[in-house]
Design an enzyme around this catalytic site. Structure first.
Site, mmCIF file in Angstrom:
data_model
loop_
_atom_site.group_PDB
_atom_site.id
_atom_site.type_symbol
_atom_site.label_atom_id
_atom_site.label_comp_id
_atom_site.label_asym_id
_atom_site.label_seq_id
_atom_site.Cartn_x
_atom_site.Cartn_y
_atom_site.Cartn_z
ATOM 1 N N LEU A 19 -44.733 -6.168 -81.179
ATOM 2 C CA LEU A 19 -43.841 -6.629 -80.548
ATOM 3 C C LEU A 19 -43.436 -8.134 -81.389
ATOM 4 O O LEU A 19 -42.278 -8.196 -81.725
ATOM 5 C CB LEU A 19 -44.074 -7.070 -79.041
ATOM 6 C CG LEU A 19 -42.699 -7.447 -78.039
ATOM 7 C CD1 LEU A 19 -41.798 -5.867 -78.399
ATOM 8 C CD2 LEU A 19 -43.100 -7.089 -76.801
ATOM 9 N N CYS A 381 -37.310 17.529 -73.357
ATOM 10 C CA CYS A 381 -38.304 18.625 -73.884
ATOM 11 C C CYS A 381 -38.882 19.392 -72.849
ATOM 12 O O CYS A 381 -38.317 20.236 -72.393
ATOM 13 C CB CYS A 381 -39.314 17.741 -74.949
ATOM 14 S SG CYS A 381 -40.095 18.644 -76.226
ATOM 15 N N GLU A 405 -46.835 28.789 -72.380
ATOM 16 C CA GLU A 405 -47.679 27.583 -72.451
ATOM 17 C C GLU A 405 -48.603 27.580 -71.333
ATOM 18 O O GLU A 405 -49.858 27.117 -71.330
ATOM 19 C CB GLU A 405 -46.928 26.174 -72.842
ATOM 20 C CG GLU A 405 -47.796 24.940 -73.036
ATOM 21 C CD GLU A 405 -47.221 23.710 -73.417
ATOM 22 O OE1 GLU A 405 -45.945 23.548 -73.201
ATOM 23 O OE2 GLU A 405 -47.765 22.761 -73.430
ATOM 24 N N HIS A 507 -36.219 14.935 -78.368
ATOM 25 C CA HIS A 507 -36.346 13.460 -77.899
ATOM 26 C C HIS A 507 -35.455 12.473 -77.916
ATOM 27 O O HIS A 507 -35.720 11.599 -79.098
ATOM 28 C CB HIS A 507 -37.902 13.215 -78.389
ATOM 29 C CG HIS A 507 -38.740 13.743 -77.859
ATOM 30 N ND1 HIS A 507 -39.521 13.548 -76.508
ATOM 31 C CD2 HIS A 507 -39.602 15.153 -78.408
ATOM 32 C CE1 HIS A 507 -40.424 14.466 -76.417
ATOM 33 N NE2 HIS A 507 -40.442 15.342 -77.309
ATOM 34 N N GLU A 509 -34.965 9.576 -76.656
ATOM 35 C CA GLU A 509 -35.325 8.420 -76.555
ATOM 36 C C GLU A 509 -35.673 7.722 -77.835
ATOM 37 O O GLU A 509 -35.756 6.292 -77.947
ATOM 38 C CB GLU A 509 -36.513 8.321 -75.479
ATOM 39 C CG GLU A 509 -38.041 8.936 -75.957
ATOM 40 C CD GLU A 509 -37.908 10.506 -75.700
ATOM 41 O OE1 GLU A 509 -36.955 11.212 -75.788
ATOM 42 O OE2 GLU A 509 -39.168 10.927 -75.588
HETATM 43 N N1 GLN Z 1 -45.429 21.401 -74.470
HETATM 44 C C1 GLN Z 1 -43.878 21.552 -74.909
HETATM 45 C C2 GLN Z 1 -43.844 22.476 -76.095
HETATM 46 O O1 GLN Z 1 -44.723 22.034 -77.041
HETATM 47 C C3 GLN Z 1 -43.108 20.504 -74.655
HETATM 48 C C4 GLN Z 1 -43.306 19.500 -75.733
HETATM 49 C C5 GLN Z 1 -42.727 17.979 -75.479
HETATM 50 O O2 GLN Z 1 -42.364 17.800 -74.270
HETATM 51 N N2 GLN Z 1 -42.919 17.269 -76.360
HETATM 52 O O3 GLN Z 1 -42.821 23.055 -76.537
#
Ligand code: GLN
Length: 552
Positions: A19, A381, A405, A507, A509
């Protein structure tokens, strides 16, 4: 010639070197300089991609797909320094490169040693960022002075000033000045010891930034200056900022840190223009609305595991002049206690990314709750994959729908492994990683938020929506509003009958900044404000009080 600023840390870890480095970078940029940011991590892992969030916090992904330390998130949020895989090196990478050179015979029969081979490799990765267009490279050395792993890095940066000339290098050391309640005193001894350790290695810090809970008196600064051999003006207080991390650069500016850096490096600059940052804080301090957001994840009890998500919510709050009251909820708790007990009353629910089975049913139950109760929902995700599983199970009536998964044998694998992943056995750096383009459906919430139908977002996953189920999902009302340009990978899903139910395979974010909130986070918080108002009438002042404001 490019100047170099090295940032080290002493006394304890977690002092906020990232930071501080990012804040200095921002201040120098606002003075008109071109800055590059870099972090060198002394641990032996090749990158943090395979490390547990409990150990290392979030893995921050760059456009080029590198999986990096979360401090790089601070760098991107505070500065405009372009980040690539050259922005983060670990001991694992440094050794890997030296060993590869040795195997190729590049050392011509010499004994390969820490000095000079490892230290030369370290210096070469620092030099990589110093091209003609760059005024200052800020290199943060991870870990704490005194760690065995740090030694080659400290030796390398010590040598560096001999190589490029003393006037072209600056050493900034961040330390802790603890307050002892019993003695009612700030204690300078740990700082003295830490600087002593640096000096043993041959580095005399030019600037000391002292993290402290209490204001430092002139006497304390004088004592540090005397014992640590620095001018008084180079002892700079960095007081804890409970309100927001975005106060840090302004406070360092008030202590003239950026002016001192420029003066010591002989850089002629203008005063920084900080109006935009002041305005951000002003908005953060004077919110017009207040909304409560639940983030339901596997690592919700770990502050750093979803760092960029919390930051992005904060940015969206600033953009909407809204205070975000954040609750971090463990998905396992939703599993054991039920969603009604934990999630009732929230204005928005976010399920972030993740790996592994623990708490997965809690996430699915969370999505169901948000969907059925009409609460604005944002899935990211794994959060998106859970949304598809939930929809398949409870709307399409595919009771055993799951991701492979978590259940390899399911009859309805609505989420399955990417084809290109099937044969990969290595864990490190092998996912679908980095920036990839997506096209969005006109008129969708997503396209509305982005105000465009072509975007590029960062990925980090192995699994995806199984195309075999696309028609069935769509026939039951789930809309696929974003795909890869060739249409083969689902990137965004939405529920049109819901106030705001948007889930993305990527993502977002990682691309949010305080100065430009990510459009989807902004849209989500907008929807949460709308939901709050609908629940409470026009007044938004009486939001749920069971959760705390965001602090980092
Ligand atoms: N585990 C999931 C995948 O590999 C989601 C990965 C994540 O949320 N970054 O697709």
């Amino acid at each position: 010639m490019t100047k170099h600023l090295f940032v080290t840390g002493g006394v304890v870890s977690s002092l906020g070197k990232g930071l501080t480095s990012a804040s200095v970078g921002m201040l120098l940029e606002q003075r008109g300089l071109t800055v590059r940011m870099q972090k060198l991590d002394p641990y032996i892992n090749v990158d943090p991609g395979t490390m547990s969030p409990y150990q290392h916090g979030e893995v921050y992904v760059l456009d080029d797909g590198s999986e990096t330390d979360l401090d790089l998130g601070h760098y991107e949020r505070f500065t405009n320094s372009p980040l690539t895989r050259d922005s983060n090196y670990t001991t694992g990478q440094i050794y890997q490169s030296v060993i590869n050179k040795e195997r190729r015979g590049e050392f011509l029969g010499k004994t390969v040693q820490v000095i000079p081979h490892i230290t030369n490799e370290i210096k070469s990765v620092i030099h990589k960022l110093a091209d003609e267009s760059v005024d200052v490279v800020i290199t943060e050395i991870g870990g704490t002075v005194g760690d065995i792993e740090s030694l080659p890095y400290l030796e390398a940066i010590r040598q560096f000033s001999n190589d490029v000339g003393k006037g072209n290098c600056l050493y900034l050391h961040l330390t802790l000045v603890p307050y002892l309640k019993a003695a009612r005193e700030l204690k300078t001894k740990p700082t003295q010891h830490s600087v002593g350790q640096l000096r043993e290695i041959g580095i005399q810090p030019d600037i000391l930034v002292c993290r402290t809970e209490q204001p430092m008196s002139r006497e304390e600064c004088e004592k540090i200056s005397l014992f640590c051999n620095l001018e008084l003006e180079a002892v700079i207080e960095e007081r804890d900022k409970d309100f927001s991390i975005y106060e840090v650069p302004l406070s360092l500016y008030e202590h003239r840190l950026d002016a001192l850096v420029c003066q010591k490096l002989g850089l002629q600059t203008q005063e920084p223009d900080l109006d935009m940052w002041r305005d951000l804080l002003q908005r953060l301090r004077n919110p017009k609305h207040e909304v409560s957001i639940a983030v339901v994840g596997k690592y919700a009890d770990h502050r750093d595991a979803y760092k960029s998500i919390y930051e992005a919510l904060d940015h969206a709050g600033m953009a909407n002049t809204t205070q975000i009251r954040l609750a971090r909820i463990r998905s396992e708790d939703v599993e054991s206690k039920g969603p009604e007990r934990l999630l009732a009353g929230f204005d928005g629910i976010l399920v972030p990314g993740g790996f592994g089975e623990r708490g997965i049913e809690g996430k699915v139950a969370t999505v169901r709750y948000a969907r059925e109760k009409g609460i604005p929902f944002f899935g990211i995700c794994l959060g998106m994959q859970c949304a598809v599983v939930e929809f398949a199970r409870n709307v399409c009536d595919l009771k055993d729908a799951h991701s492979t998964e978590f259940d390899k044998e399911t009859n309805n694998p609505v989420i399955c492994m990417l084809d290109e992943q099937q044969s990969i056995t290595d864990k490190g750096g092998t996912m679908r990683l980095g920036a990839q383009p997506a096209k969005l459906a006109e008129g969708s919430h997503a396209a509305e938020c982005y105000a465009t139908t072509e975007v590029s977002e960062r990925h980090r996953h192995r699994f995806e929506v199984n195309n075999v189920y696309r028609q069935q999902l769509e026939a039951h009302g789930l809309q696929i509003t974003g795909t890869s340009p060739d249409g083969s990978l689902v990137e965004i899903i939405e529920l049109p009958d819901h106030r705001w139910f948007v889930a993305v395979q990527y993502h977002p974010e990682f691309k949010s900044k305080p100065t430009s909130a990510h459009p989807l986070f902004k849209g989500f918080v907008d929807a949460a404000i709308g939901h709050h108002k609908a629940k409470h009438g026009k007044s938004a002042a009486d939001a749920d009080s069971s959760c705390s404001p965001i602090t980092h």
